[in-house]
Design a protein around this motif. Structure first.
Motif, PDB file in Angstrom:
ATOM      1  N   LYS A 286      -5.658  -0.118  11.575  1.00  0.00           N
ATOM      2  CA  LYS A 286      -6.581  -1.192  11.971  1.00  0.00           C
ATOM      3  C   LYS A 286      -6.371  -1.570  13.437  1.00  0.00           C
ATOM      4  N   GLY A 287      -5.106  -1.567  13.890  1.00  0.00           N
ATOM      5  CA  GLY A 287      -4.789  -1.977  15.265  1.00  0.00           C
ATOM      6  C   GLY A 287      -3.937  -3.229  15.244  1.00  0.00           C
ATOM      7  N   ALA A 288      -2.894  -3.247  16.089  1.00  0.00           N
ATOM      8  CA  ALA A 288      -1.868  -4.292  15.965  1.00  0.00           C
ATOM      9  C   ALA A 288      -1.792  -5.256  17.140  1.00  0.00           C
TER      10      ALA A 288
ATOM     11  N   GLN B  22      -7.482   3.268  16.366  1.00  0.00           N
ATOM     12  CA  GLN B  22      -7.474   1.891  15.842  1.00  0.00           C
ATOM     13  C   GLN B  22      -8.896   1.455  15.492  1.00  0.00           C
TER      14      GLN B  22
ATOM     15  N   MET C 106      -0.709   4.556  19.370  1.00  0.00           N
ATOM     16  CA  MET C 106      -1.694   3.965  20.279  1.00  0.00           C
ATOM     17  C   MET C 106      -1.270   2.533  20.591  1.00  0.00           C
TER      18      MET C 106
ATOM     19  N   ARG D 147       4.768  -7.259  13.552  1.00  0.00           N
ATOM     20  CA  ARG D 147       4.867  -7.335  12.086  1.00  0.00           C
ATOM     21  C   ARG D 147       4.771  -8.788  11.614  1.00  0.00           C
TER      22      ARG D 147
ATOM     23  N   MET E 109      -6.233  -8.275   8.282  1.00  0.00           N
ATOM     24  CA  MET E 109      -6.081  -9.031   9.537  1.00  0.00           C
ATOM     25  C   MET E 109      -6.429 -10.488   9.299  1.00  0.00           C
TER      26      MET E 109
ATOM     27  N   THR F 123      -2.385   2.256   6.181  1.00  0.00           N
ATOM     28  CA  THR F 123      -2.738   0.872   5.901  1.00  0.00           C
ATOM     29  C   THR F 123      -1.982   0.404   4.660  1.00  0.00           C
ATOM     30  N   HIS F 124      -1.801  -0.929   4.574  1.00  0.00           N
ATOM     31  CA  HIS F 124      -1.207  -1.499   3.362  1.00  0.00           C
ATOM     32  C   HIS F 124      -2.276  -2.216   2.556  1.00  0.00           C
TER      33      HIS F 124
ATOM     34  N   ASN G 275       5.132 -14.369   6.966  1.00  0.00           N
ATOM     35  CA  ASN G 275       6.220 -13.927   7.848  1.00  0.00           C
ATOM     36  C   ASN G 275       6.396 -14.894   9.004  1.00  0.00           C
TER      37      ASN G 275
ATOM     38  N   GLU H 226       1.224 -10.080  11.521  1.00  0.00           N
ATOM     39  CA  GLU H 226       0.317  -9.506  10.521  1.00  0.00           C
ATOM     40  C   GLU H 226       0.226 -10.336   9.253  1.00  0.00           C
ATOM     41  N   ARG H 227       1.153 -11.264   9.060  1.00  0.00           N
ATOM     42  CA  ARG H 227       1.172 -11.969   7.775  1.00  0.00           C
ATOM     43  C   ARG H 227       1.626 -13.402   7.987  1.00  0.00           C
TER      44      ARG H 227
HETATM   45  P1  FDA Z   1      -3.721  -5.937   6.767  1.00  0.00           P
HETATM   46  O1  FDA Z   1      -3.043  -6.457   7.990  1.00  0.00           O
HETATM   47  O2  FDA Z   1      -5.036  -6.513   6.401  1.00  0.00           O
HETATM   48  O3  FDA Z   1      -2.706  -6.061   5.574  1.00  0.00           O
HETATM   49  C1  FDA Z   1      -3.066  -5.808   4.235  1.00  0.00           C
HETATM   50  C2  FDA Z   1      -1.954  -6.320   3.340  1.00  0.00           C
HETATM   51  O4  FDA Z   1      -0.769  -5.566   3.566  1.00  0.00           O
HETATM   52  C3  FDA Z   1      -1.562  -7.763   3.625  1.00  0.00           C
HETATM   53  O5  FDA Z   1      -2.354  -8.682   2.926  1.00  0.00           O
HETATM   54  C4  FDA Z   1      -0.113  -7.775   3.167  1.00  0.00           C
HETATM   55  O6  FDA Z   1      -0.037  -7.869   1.778  1.00  0.00           O
HETATM   56  C5  FDA Z   1       0.364  -6.400   3.565  1.00  0.00           C
HETATM   57  N1  FDA Z   1       0.963  -6.417   4.915  1.00  0.00           N
HETATM   58  C6  FDA Z   1       0.436  -5.918   6.043  1.00  0.00           C
HETATM   59  N2  FDA Z   1       1.279  -6.077   7.088  1.00  0.00           N
HETATM   60  C7  FDA Z   1       2.347  -6.723   6.605  1.00  0.00           C
HETATM   61  C8  FDA Z   1       3.554  -7.165   7.181  1.00  0.00           C
HETATM   62  N3  FDA Z   1       3.838  -6.995   8.471  1.00  0.00           N
HETATM   63  N4  FDA Z   1       4.455  -7.818   6.378  1.00  0.00           N
HETATM   64  C9  FDA Z   1       4.216  -7.987   5.067  1.00  0.00           C
HETATM   65  N5  FDA Z   1       3.070  -7.573   4.461  1.00  0.00           N
HETATM   66  C10 FDA Z   1       2.152  -6.947   5.209  1.00  0.00           C
HETATM   67  N6  FDA Z   1      -1.042  -0.105  15.124  1.00  0.00           N
HETATM   68  C11 FDA Z   1      -1.374   0.225  16.399  1.00  0.00           C
HETATM   69  O7  FDA Z   1      -2.066  -0.542  17.073  1.00  0.00           O
HETATM   70  N7  FDA Z   1      -0.926   1.417  16.927  1.00  0.00           N
HETATM   71  C12 FDA Z   1      -0.181   2.298  16.205  1.00  0.00           C
HETATM   72  O8  FDA Z   1       0.174   3.366  16.720  1.00  0.00           O
HETATM   73  C13 FDA Z   1       0.157   1.963  14.865  1.00  0.00           C
HETATM   74  N8  FDA Z   1       0.895   2.797  14.073  1.00  0.00           N
HETATM   75  C14 FDA Z   1       1.049   2.507  12.730  1.00  0.00           C
HETATM   76  C15 FDA Z   1       1.669   3.422  11.874  1.00  0.00           C
HETATM   77  C16 FDA Z   1       1.704   3.192  10.509  1.00  0.00           C
HETATM   78  C17 FDA Z   1       2.334   4.200   9.609  1.00  0.00           C
HETATM   79  C18 FDA Z   1       1.142   1.991   9.967  1.00  0.00           C
HETATM   80  C19 FDA Z   1       1.131   1.730   8.501  1.00  0.00           C
HETATM   81  C20 FDA Z   1       0.585   1.063  10.821  1.00  0.00           C
HETATM   82  C21 FDA Z   1       0.545   1.290  12.196  1.00  0.00           C
HETATM   83  N9  FDA Z   1      -0.016   0.364  13.055  1.00  0.00           N
HETATM   84  C22 FDA Z   1      -0.301   0.727  14.353  1.00  0.00           C
HETATM   85  C23 FDA Z   1      -0.228  -1.042  12.597  1.00  0.00           C
HETATM   86  C24 FDA Z   1      -1.643  -1.295  12.137  1.00  0.00           C
HETATM   87  O9  FDA Z   1      -2.528  -1.279  13.231  1.00  0.00           O
HETATM   88  C25 FDA Z   1      -1.737  -2.674  11.457  1.00  0.00           C
HETATM   89  O10 FDA Z   1      -1.403  -3.683  12.375  1.00  0.00           O
HETATM   90  C26 FDA Z   1      -0.845  -2.830  10.234  1.00  0.00           C
HETATM   91  O11 FDA Z   1      -0.802  -1.663   9.466  1.00  0.00           O
HETATM   92  C27 FDA Z   1      -1.389  -3.965   9.317  1.00  0.00           C
HETATM   93  O12 FDA Z   1      -2.687  -3.677   8.921  1.00  0.00           O
HETATM   94  P2  FDA Z   1      -3.077  -3.210   7.423  1.00  0.00           P
HETATM   95  O13 FDA Z   1      -3.996  -2.041   7.568  1.00  0.00           O
HETATM   96  O14 FDA Z   1      -1.881  -2.955   6.622  1.00  0.00           O
HETATM   97  O15 FDA Z   1      -3.976  -4.380   6.858  1.00  0.00           O
END
Ligand code: FDA
Length: 306
Positions: free
Chosen positions: A186-188, A162, A133, A288, A1, A225-226, A295, A291-292
């Motif tokens: 983590k939560g979006a 989340q 969620m 999306r 995040m 998570t990524h 982007n 998140e970055r």
């Molecule tokens: P973080 O955002 O810290 O990203 C870690 C790394 O991953 C970044 O440094 C980058 O390299 C890469 N990355 C992450 N997002 C990227 C992007 N958009 N473009 C390019 N690179 C990227 N949320 C929610 O509130 N309700 C929900 O129901 C869901 N459902 C859901 C399903 C699935 C299968 C996933 C993977 C995610 C969700 N999410 C979600 C989204 C989640 O809450 C969160 O916003 C994203 O996964 C990004 O967080 P990361 O955990 O990846 O970590």
């Protein structure tokens, strides 16, 4: 995040920005990266393609916050059709649904009534339904409805927790107690500090804590998570505790860290990709982008040059 997430989400909410981005349409390269297609057939092609790489999918018909009962009923038709068509196409009937697409803004009763036929269909085709969620104003109602769904269909339905929410720990404990399947994210959304952690470090620490609980005591958790540090921590924990690789799965989003998706499968882990499709891609797309930073800059450059 990262720190730009909240401001980017705030700007994206402006109708003017939405108009500018939509003007470029689905053909815009970045939309295509995150959204599998505008119709189910194209999405099923993406699912089959992932399957050849050993990656499972969950299909999401994009759409949220419907304002009429007719739209919500139409969503029931779409979701049940996806389950049936996936089963007929020989791929796992696994979908992710949003309760605001099924009428949660109209009334809990509307959303509840609309979910039953979807779960019935899921049971008939031996499928699975994940309740996504949404923003925190819906958390309590979503969880209360989920518990009713889970009472009746314990094998067909799962939930998302989340880690940015301060309440998440208590929710995970309750879900473990009822052995409900949890996808941990983590939560979006952009949430107020009173109810959510706003520092990335706090969100990650909470994620780690909840991930440990779910991997040790939960039912087939999804580590969604990524984040390479969290994925490494999960791998380290399962190795140390001797947790078999078929007791959980990793999940990632379509178009994000595609190499890592394939890499984890090659290491012997289960991987499921969230495959969104449909014409109503704007809100999903903005999350999306937020998140970055790279982007967001890309979109900004397109808008300025367009
Ligand atoms: P973080 O955002 O810290 O990203 C870690 C790394 O991953 C970044 O440094 C980058 O390299 C890469 N990355 C992450 N997002 C990227 C992007 N958009 N473009 C390019 N690179 C990227 N949320 C929610 O509130 N309700 C929900 O129901 C869901 N459902 C859901 C399903 C699935 C299968 C996933 C993977 C995610 C969700 N999410 C979600 C989204 C989640 O809450 C969160 O916003 C994203 O996964 C990004 O967080 P990361 O955990 O990846 O970590």
């Amino acid at each position: 995040m990262h720190v730009l997430r909240r401001p980017v989400l705030a700007v994206a909410d402006s109708p003017r920005v939405e108009h500018l981005i939509r003007r470029n349409g689905f053909s815009s390269g970045l939309v295509r990266r995150f959204v599998a297609g505008e119709d189910l057939e194209t999405a099923l092609t993406a699912v089959r393609d992932l399957k050849t790489k050993g990656i499972a999918s969950t299909l999401d018909q994009l759409g949220e916050n419907v304002t009429t009962a007719e739209e919500a009923i139409a969503a029931v038709g779409s979701y049940t059709e996806i389950l049936k068509r996936a089963a007929a196409a020989g791929v796992e009937p696994n979908i992710s649904i949003k309760l605001t697409m099924l009428g949660l803004d109209l009334a809990d009763d509307v959303a509840r009534a609309n979910v039953w036929p979807i779960l019935e269909t899921a049971q008939a085709v031996d499928g699975f339904v994940r309740v996504d969620m949404e923003r925190s104003t819906y958390t309590a109602r979503t969880l209360a409805l989920f518990e009713e769904f889970h009472d009746r269909y314990p094998d067909q339905v799962g939930i998302v927790i989340q880690s940015y929410l301060r309440r998440a720990h208590a929710d995970v404990d309750r879900m473990i107690e009822r052995q409900a399947r949890v996808r941990l994210v983590k939560g979006a959304y952009s949430e107020p500090p009173g109810i959510a952690f706003t520092q990335g470090r706090e969100v990650d620490t909470n994620y780690l804590r909840l991930m440990d609980l779910l991997l040790e005591r939960g039912r087939y958790p999804a580590i969604a998570t990524h984040d390479p540090a969290l994925i490494d921590a999960a791998k380290e924990l399962v190795t140390r505790k001797g947790i078999a690789s078929d007791r959980f799965e990793f999940q990632m989003l379509y178009g994000v860290r595609r190499d890592a998706q394939v890499g984890l499968v090659a290491e012997g882990y289960r991987m499921r990709v969230y495959v969104p499709f449909g014409t109503r891609w704007y809100p999903y797309f903005t999350r999306r982008i937020a998140e970055r930073p790279a982007n967001a800059l890309f979109v900004l450059r397109q808008l300025v040059s367009g």
